[in-house]
Motif scaffolding. Structure first.
Motif, mmCIF file in Angstrom:
data_model
loop_
_atom_site.group_PDB
_atom_site.id
_atom_site.type_symbol
_atom_site.label_atom_id
_atom_site.label_comp_id
_atom_site.label_asym_id
_atom_site.label_seq_id
_atom_site.Cartn_x
_atom_site.Cartn_y
_atom_site.Cartn_z
ATOM 1 N N ALA A 22 67.056 -27.886 21.609
ATOM 2 C CA ALA A 22 66.325 -29.062 21.140
ATOM 3 C C ALA A 22 64.824 -28.800 21.159
ATOM 4 O O ALA A 22 64.313 -28.128 22.045
ATOM 5 C CB ALA A 22 66.659 -30.253 22.018
ATOM 6 N N ARG A 23 64.116 -29.321 20.170
ATOM 7 C CA ARG A 23 62.666 -29.147 20.039
ATOM 8 C C ARG A 23 61.982 -30.502 20.157
ATOM 9 O O ARG A 23 62.377 -31.468 19.500
ATOM 10 C CB ARG A 23 62.311 -28.541 18.677
ATOM 11 N N PRO A 24 60.941 -30.588 20.989
ATOM 12 C CA PRO A 24 60.256 -31.874 21.157
ATOM 13 C C PRO A 24 59.311 -32.173 20.000
ATOM 14 O O PRO A 24 58.764 -31.266 19.374
ATOM 15 C CB PRO A 24 59.464 -31.675 22.440
ATOM 16 N N ARG A 25 59.143 -33.444 19.730
ATOM 17 C CA ARG A 25 58.128 -33.886 18.785
ATOM 18 C C ARG A 25 57.652 -35.259 19.223
ATOM 19 O O ARG A 25 58.353 -35.993 19.900
ATOM 20 C CB ARG A 25 58.637 -33.895 17.355
ATOM 21 N N ILE A 26 56.439 -35.564 18.856
ATOM 22 C CA ILE A 26 55.824 -36.840 19.220
ATOM 23 C C ILE A 26 55.826 -37.761 18.006
ATOM 24 O O ILE A 26 55.374 -37.372 16.933
ATOM 25 C CB ILE A 26 54.367 -36.640 19.699
ATOM 26 N N ASP A 27 56.351 -38.961 18.183
ATOM 27 C CA ASP A 27 56.287 -39.977 17.138
ATOM 28 C C ASP A 27 54.880 -40.577 17.196
ATOM 29 O O ASP A 27 54.550 -41.313 18.125
ATOM 30 C CB ASP A 27 57.343 -41.045 17.369
ATOM 31 N N ALA A 28 54.047 -40.208 16.247
ATOM 32 C CA ALA A 28 52.632 -40.616 16.262
ATOM 33 C C ALA A 28 52.469 -42.130 16.215
ATOM 34 O O ALA A 28 51.502 -42.661 16.749
ATOM 35 C CB ALA A 28 51.892 -39.977 15.092
ATOM 36 N N HIS A 29 53.400 -42.821 15.589
ATOM 37 C CA HIS A 29 53.286 -44.274 15.498
ATOM 38 C C HIS A 29 53.734 -44.964 16.781
ATOM 39 O O HIS A 29 53.326 -46.082 17.058
ATOM 40 C CB HIS A 29 54.082 -44.805 14.313
ATOM 41 N N GLY A 30 54.557 -44.282 17.571
ATOM 42 C CA GLY A 30 55.052 -44.873 18.810
ATOM 43 C C GLY A 30 54.263 -44.490 20.039
ATOM 44 O O GLY A 30 54.308 -45.171 21.055
ATOM 45 N N CYS A 31 53.511 -43.393 19.964
ATOM 46 C CA CYS A 31 52.767 -42.905 21.126
ATOM 47 C C CYS A 31 51.547 -43.779 21.377
ATOM 48 O O CYS A 31 50.758 -44.032 20.478
ATOM 49 C CB CYS A 31 52.333 -41.459 20.916
ATOM 50 N N THR A 32 51.406 -44.208 22.631
ATOM 51 C CA THR A 32 50.277 -45.051 23.009
ATOM 52 C C THR A 32 49.152 -44.253 23.662
ATOM 53 O O THR A 32 48.088 -44.804 23.927
ATOM 54 C CB THR A 32 50.719 -46.155 23.986
ATOM 55 N N GLY A 33 49.395 -42.974 23.952
ATOM 56 C CA GLY A 33 48.383 -42.150 24.606
ATOM 57 C C GLY A 33 48.252 -42.441 26.087
ATOM 58 O O GLY A 33 47.223 -42.161 26.693
#
Length: 97
Positions: free
Chosen positions: A64-75
């Motif tokens: 599995a490869r990780p990815r960040i959902d830019a619209h869901g990430c709050t930082g």
């Protein structure tokens, strides 16, 4: 006679006398190549710690490869604190080309 800024009460109230704000880039989690999951180790601590569910894993050859959902990430940085490889940082969102 040089014209100065229009400082009427209405413009001050509406904020027109202030300088225009610069566009702010969204701040999100960014995963580097030192990520254990990208190296074939079964690690999903970032996904497990993300309160917004923005860290997702996609199936790929080799694991599995990780990815960040830019619209869901709050930082918020929870994933940064839990990453055992220090492979995540919080920074500006860079569009993939």
């Amino acid at each position: 006679m040089a014209e100065g800024p229009d400082l009427t009460r209405r413009n001050l109230f509406l904020g027109r006398a202030a300088a225009e704000p610069r566009a702010v880039e969204p701040i999100i989690a960014v995963i580097s190549q030192s990520c254990l999951a990208l190296r074939g180790v079964a690690c999903m601590s970032c996904r497990d710690s993300c309160p917004s569910g923005a860290v997702r894993f996609e199936l790929a050859l080799g694991g599995a490869r990780p990815r960040i959902d830019a619209h869901g990430c709050t930082g918020c940085g929870e994933c940064v604190r839990t990453c055992p490889a220090d492979a995540i940082r919080i920074g500006p969102h860079e569009e993939a080309s």
